[in-house]
Motif scaffolding. Sequence first.
Motif, PDB file in Angstrom:
ATOM      1  N   SER A  42    -106.002  55.744  21.286  1.00 51.19           N
ATOM      2  CA  SER A  42    -106.374  56.601  22.408  1.00 51.19           C
ATOM      3  C   SER A  42    -107.334  55.872  23.341  1.00 51.19           C
ATOM      4  O   SER A  42    -108.485  55.626  22.977  1.00 51.19           O
ATOM      5  CB  SER A  42    -107.033  57.892  21.899  1.00 51.19           C
ATOM      6  OG  SER A  42    -106.141  58.617  21.081  1.00 51.19           O
ATOM      7  N   ASP A  43    -106.829  55.538  24.505  1.00 46.92           N
ATOM      8  CA  ASP A  43    -107.711  54.956  25.528  1.00 46.92           C
ATOM      9  C   ASP A  43    -108.164  56.071  26.450  1.00 46.92           C
ATOM     10  O   ASP A  43    -107.664  56.259  27.558  1.00 46.92           O
ATOM     11  CB  ASP A  43    -106.969  53.867  26.297  1.00 46.92           C
ATOM     12  CG  ASP A  43    -107.885  53.168  27.291  1.00 46.92           C
ATOM     13  OD1 ASP A  43    -109.094  53.058  26.999  1.00 46.92           O
ATOM     14  OD2 ASP A  43    -107.406  52.759  28.364  1.00 46.92           O
ATOM     15  N   PRO A  48    -118.202  53.915  24.795  1.00 48.40           N
ATOM     16  CA  PRO A  48    -117.741  52.712  25.498  1.00 48.40           C
ATOM     17  C   PRO A  48    -116.840  53.065  26.666  1.00 48.40           C
ATOM     18  O   PRO A  48    -116.189  54.109  26.690  1.00 48.40           O
ATOM     19  CB  PRO A  48    -116.971  51.952  24.418  1.00 48.40           C
ATOM     20  CG  PRO A  48    -116.469  53.042  23.511  1.00 48.40           C
ATOM     21  CD  PRO A  48    -117.540  54.102  23.496  1.00 48.40           C
ATOM     22  N   ALA A  49    -116.810  52.190  27.637  1.00 52.92           N
ATOM     23  CA  ALA A  49    -115.918  52.326  28.783  1.00 52.92           C
ATOM     24  C   ALA A  49    -115.186  51.014  28.981  1.00 52.92           C
ATOM     25  O   ALA A  49    -115.623  49.960  28.515  1.00 52.92           O
ATOM     26  CB  ALA A  49    -116.704  52.693  30.043  1.00 52.92           C
ATOM     27  N   ASN A  50    -114.058  51.062  29.669  1.00 51.23           N
ATOM     28  CA  ASN A  50    -113.299  49.847  29.930  1.00 51.23           C
ATOM     29  C   ASN A  50    -113.916  49.058  31.072  1.00 51.23           C
ATOM     30  O   ASN A  50    -114.722  49.572  31.847  1.00 51.23           O
ATOM     31  CB  ASN A  50    -111.838  50.198  30.253  1.00 51.23           C
ATOM     32  CG  ASN A  50    -111.081  50.686  29.028  1.00 51.23           C
ATOM     33  OD1 ASN A  50    -111.301  50.190  27.918  1.00 51.23           O
ATOM     34  ND2 ASN A  50    -110.196  51.661  29.228  1.00 51.23           N
ATOM     35  N   PHE A  51    -113.507  47.810  31.167  1.00 57.43           N
ATOM     36  CA  PHE A  51    -114.115  46.903  32.136  1.00 57.43           C
ATOM     37  C   PHE A  51    -113.967  47.431  33.558  1.00 57.43           C
ATOM     38  O   PHE A  51    -114.903  47.372  34.358  1.00 57.43           O
ATOM     39  CB  PHE A  51    -113.466  45.526  32.021  1.00 57.43           C
ATOM     40  CG  PHE A  51    -114.072  44.485  32.902  1.00 57.43           C
ATOM     41  CD1 PHE A  51    -115.251  43.851  32.544  1.00 57.43           C
ATOM     42  CD2 PHE A  51    -113.470  44.144  34.109  1.00 57.43           C
ATOM     43  CE1 PHE A  51    -115.824  42.888  33.363  1.00 57.43           C
ATOM     44  CE2 PHE A  51    -114.035  43.185  34.923  1.00 57.43           C
ATOM     45  CZ  PHE A  51    -115.210  42.557  34.560  1.00 57.43           C
ATOM     46  N   GLY A 100    -104.901  56.387  28.521  1.00 57.94           N
ATOM     47  CA  GLY A 100    -104.301  57.395  27.663  1.00 57.94           C
ATOM     48  C   GLY A 100    -103.731  56.798  26.405  1.00 57.94           C
ATOM     49  O   GLY A 100    -104.373  55.979  25.735  1.00 57.94           O
ATOM     50  N   PRO A 101    -102.476  57.167  26.028  1.00 60.60           N
ATOM     51  CA  PRO A 101    -101.890  56.625  24.795  1.00 60.60           C
ATOM     52  C   PRO A 101    -101.491  55.165  24.981  1.00 60.60           C
ATOM     53  O   PRO A 101    -100.777  54.802  25.925  1.00 60.60           O
ATOM     54  CB  PRO A 101    -100.658  57.509  24.571  1.00 60.60           C
ATOM     55  CG  PRO A 101    -100.315  58.034  25.928  1.00 60.60           C
ATOM     56  CD  PRO A 101    -101.604  58.154  26.678  1.00 60.60           C
ATOM     57  N   VAL A 102    -101.960  54.294  24.086  1.00 56.44           N
ATOM     58  CA  VAL A 102    -101.618  52.860  24.134  1.00 56.44           C
ATOM     59  C   VAL A 102    -101.350  52.386  22.716  1.00 56.44           C
ATOM     60  O   VAL A 102    -101.801  52.990  21.739  1.00 56.44           O
ATOM     61  CB  VAL A 102    -102.751  52.012  24.762  1.00 56.44           C
ATOM     62  CG1 VAL A 102    -102.957  52.371  26.227  1.00 56.44           C
ATOM     63  CG2 VAL A 102    -104.037  52.148  23.977  1.00 56.44           C
ATOM     64  N   SER A 103    -100.627  51.298  22.604  1.00 57.87           N
ATOM     65  CA  SER A 103    -100.392  50.678  21.305  1.00 57.87           C
ATOM     66  C   SER A 103    -101.444  49.609  21.052  1.00 57.87           C
ATOM     67  O   SER A 103    -102.203  49.218  21.945  1.00 57.87           O
ATOM     68  CB  SER A 103     -99.000  50.047  21.276  1.00 57.87           C
ATOM     69  OG  SER A 103     -98.960  48.923  22.153  1.00 57.87           O
ATOM     70  N   LEU A 111    -108.606  46.510  26.176  1.00 55.86           N
ATOM     71  CA  LEU A 111    -109.197  47.837  26.316  1.00 55.86           C
ATOM     72  C   LEU A 111    -110.321  48.022  25.295  1.00 55.86           C
ATOM     73  O   LEU A 111    -110.176  47.668  24.126  1.00 55.86           O
ATOM     74  CB  LEU A 111    -108.125  48.908  26.126  1.00 55.86           C
ATOM     75  CG  LEU A 111    -106.935  48.799  27.105  1.00 55.86           C
ATOM     76  CD1 LEU A 111    -105.894  49.859  26.794  1.00 55.86           C
ATOM     77  CD2 LEU A 111    -107.412  48.908  28.556  1.00 55.86           C
ATOM     78  N   ASN A 112    -111.413  48.612  25.736  1.00 54.30           N
ATOM     79  CA  ASN A 112    -112.606  48.712  24.895  1.00 54.30           C
ATOM     80  C   ASN A 112    -112.583  49.900  23.945  1.00 54.30           C
ATOM     81  O   ASN A 112    -112.925  49.767  22.766  1.00 54.30           O
ATOM     82  CB  ASN A 112    -113.855  48.792  25.775  1.00 54.30           C
ATOM     83  CG  ASN A 112    -114.142  47.490  26.487  1.00 54.30           C
ATOM     84  OD1 ASN A 112    -113.632  46.437  26.104  1.00 54.30           O
ATOM     85  ND2 ASN A 112    -114.936  47.543  27.537  1.00 54.30           N
ATOM     86  N   VAL A 113    -112.204  51.075  24.453  1.00 56.27           N
ATOM     87  CA  VAL A 113    -112.262  52.274  23.610  1.00 56.27           C
ATOM     88  C   VAL A 113    -111.333  52.147  22.401  1.00 56.27           C
ATOM     89  O   VAL A 113    -111.746  52.443  21.274  1.00 56.27           O
ATOM     90  CB  VAL A 113    -111.941  53.539  24.428  1.00 56.27           C
ATOM     91  CG1 VAL A 113    -111.966  54.781  23.532  1.00 56.27           C
ATOM     92  CG2 VAL A 113    -112.926  53.704  25.579  1.00 56.27           C
ATOM     93  N   PRO A 114    -110.080  51.702  22.550  1.00 54.37           N
ATOM     94  CA  PRO A 114    -109.239  51.526  21.353  1.00 54.37           C
ATOM     95  C   PRO A 114    -109.826  50.519  20.370  1.00 54.37           C
ATOM     96  O   PRO A 114    -109.700  50.702  19.152  1.00 54.37           O
ATOM     97  CB  PRO A 114    -107.913  51.027  21.933  1.00 54.37           C
ATOM     98  CG  PRO A 114    -107.892  51.529  23.336  1.00 54.37           C
ATOM     99  CD  PRO A 114    -109.306  51.470  23.796  1.00 54.37           C
ATOM    100  N   ALA A 115    -110.461  49.472  20.868  1.00 57.95           N
ATOM    101  CA  ALA A 115    -111.057  48.480  19.957  1.00 57.95           C
ATOM    102  C   ALA A 115    -112.172  49.112  19.138  1.00 57.95           C
ATOM    103  O   ALA A 115    -112.289  48.868  17.926  1.00 57.95           O
ATOM    104  CB  ALA A 115    -111.588  47.295  20.759  1.00 57.95           C
ATOM    105  N   VAL A 116    -112.995  49.923  19.781  1.00 57.96           N
ATOM    106  CA  VAL A 116    -114.068  50.602  19.050  1.00 57.96           C
ATOM    107  C   VAL A 116    -113.472  51.593  18.052  1.00 57.96           C
ATOM    108  O   VAL A 116    -113.991  51.760  16.938  1.00 57.96           O
ATOM    109  CB  VAL A 116    -115.024  51.303  20.034  1.00 57.96           C
ATOM    110  CG1 VAL A 116    -116.063  52.130  19.280  1.00 57.96           C
ATOM    111  CG2 VAL A 116    -115.715  50.277  20.933  1.00 57.96           C
TER     112      VAL A 116
END
Length: 792
Positions: free
Chosen positions: A380-381, A391-394, A400-403, A412-417
């Motif tokens: 979930s982004d 966190p926020a992206n650069f 939204g939905p990402v793989s 992307l930052n939020v999915p990494a966290v």
Amino acid sequence: MLLRWSKALLSRKKTWAVAVFLLTSLVLLDLAFPLPPPGRDSPYAMVVLARDGSPLRAFPDKDHIWRHAISLDEVSPYYVQALTGYEDRAFWWHPGVNPLSMLRAGWQWLHNGRIISGGSTITMQVARIIDPTPHTVTGKLKQVARALQLEAHYSKKEILTLYLNYAPMGGVLEGVEAASRAYLGKPANRLTHAEAAMLAVLPQMPSVLRPDRYPQRAQQARDKLIRRMADRWSKDIVADALSEPVVAQTVREPLLAPLLALRMKQQARRERKSAGNTMDTGQQNVIRTTVDPASQQVVETLLADRIRLLPPHVSMAAMVMDNQTFEVLAYAGSADFSDRKRFSDVDMVRASRSPGSTLKPFLYAFALDEGLIHSESLLSDTPQSFSGYQPANFFQNFNGPVSVSEALVKSLNVPAVEVLEQLGSDNFVSMLRRGGLKLDFPRGAAPNLSVILGGAGARLEDMVGAYSSLARKGMAGVPRMTPAAPRKEQRMMSEGAAFIVRDILETGGPVARAVEGNGSYRGIAYKTGTSFGFRDAWAIGVSNRYSIGVWVGRPDGTPNPGFFGANVAAPLLVDIFTALPDGRNAGPNPPPASVSQEKICWPLGTRASEQTDASLCPVQRTAWLLNGTAPPSFADRLKTATPVFSYLVDTRTGLRVAPECASHASETRQAARWPSSLGPWLDAGLRKTALPPAWAPECATIYKADDNIQIVGLNDGEILHRASNKDVPKARLEIRGSQADISWMVNGHIIANKTASQPQVIEFPQAGRYDITAFDTFGRYDRISVSMQASP
């Protein structure tokens, strides 16, 4: 007869007594006046060499003398022939002094009243080098005594080696290797007959015969030597040597990979100091590195071209490592060693800096190995709070939905966290350390979720070594800067995880490759990173042959707005790969046995082959699986609910109903639950096929209305008008049904985050459609679409 024998015996005893006396006297004199150390090096005088023996940088001694230590076997035999054939033909048999030459020199001095020829042997010249004496009779006698001492203590080869290393060659140069490198640009083992003759005669008058300043004088002296060698060299060799012009380059201090050379010097000094060695001679002052001069020149040239376009005080660093040997082929600690404004003396290859997003490939690799994800796991982004960390992206947008593949490629930052929260910060840092990458934390600080976004320090050389695991089946290598350095490697990740992550970085993953085709391999798998405040811009990548890292920024940590990895570091990285031999040779590499490709379902994350109900697999994606594992999507962070749920649908209207409000026949259907935070980002088509239908009107009073929030102030579908001479239209919107924090989004971009009690003013500056979405921290949302039209 008896008397004669007695006298002979007495005479012999006197002779032996005299011999013993003389021998004892010589031994006592030798002990009383010992030879000075043959080497005049100091710990500050050394030369650092590239892998081919060419000098990278020479560090002079206290007298600013450049000297390149060399052995007799490393010098061209032509030079030894010319030297002994011209300077001292009896070198190999005399005891340090040639009596005939000394008698000839003495006669010339008496006859002419001045010194015509010195009669010095090579040994005597070495004696004067290690113990300088004046040009007087007394000085000459002392030189003779020292020459005899040298012959008593050293072999002929050792004496000749001393001459090769310390003979004056003009200016600040000493020794044949330094002269050959400085004047001719080549090592002394590659000298021609003519070049050997020129350097052999140079020590006679080094200031007068310098080939870079006085080529005609140098040629005259050289030709004299060549003609004298006619009895040792063939006529053809002599003729060719005499026809060869004297060409010498201007003497310049070698300066390639200067910060690596300085690092090697400092390291050698520390090692010698710890060993108790304060004075070094000969080969001990030569440090050989793994640097390839051609690769080093390519990197330094590319950095010099780029740095001219960047503001003052900005520097660059780059390192190239061979994936098979771990040898560092190029090392640039700063962009321009001559520009002090750019902190040229600060080595950014080994400086600890925030790595930004460059740690993300390791995160996803570790999560693959732990069975938490596959390449297309649903993430979930969206704006989320992780125990207060938001966190926020650069670029301050959300997708939204990402793989996993999309999250890594787009950094992307939020999915990494989200993934790090599942893996654990401490676990992640420990896995990195186990693979050889140690992060630097402030004193007393512990790993937390910010570590994946650059919340700890890392060094460029360590990052390059760690990234090599992507090209080496998961094994990370420790960069080697000298041939003697041990070859060390550690398991960073599994072979399968390395393949999957590298494939994602290189091609975008199986989904992107299916669209672009197998020919989409670019030859490089790399990741960029930017630290907080634009202080550090990174790009690190691998091909089959190399691992390369680039850093751009200000060594003093001052921000550089607009400088990020993708626009300043990545282009340089790609150019370095392209310029190096076989730099973009990457594959395609076949997947290992542990990696397979299968269709998976969103939002469940499991295999499509396991779902018999098509409604539970509304979205199919092709994924890389590791060890045949297809882990389900992460549990909803906002609500506790089952992944699959059932609902009733009115068979006549197709609307959703409940048993207590259904007025017609109904049937049970199933749906896969999407994470609550993704609700506002599902497009209309997906919402229609993947979510339950709207509630029937007769059920409006009994279904859980408190699960929804409502935007008030504008109605869905409302049309706004703007007069051409009026101000920009605005609307004051409020939220009903929530007391939590609200995020406001217009056309997919977050514009504000505030509490539900605070109104939000939306402007409509241009004609067109405006999709307005508001959602709270519990995943509840409302969306309206309005249009703005210009009045005629």
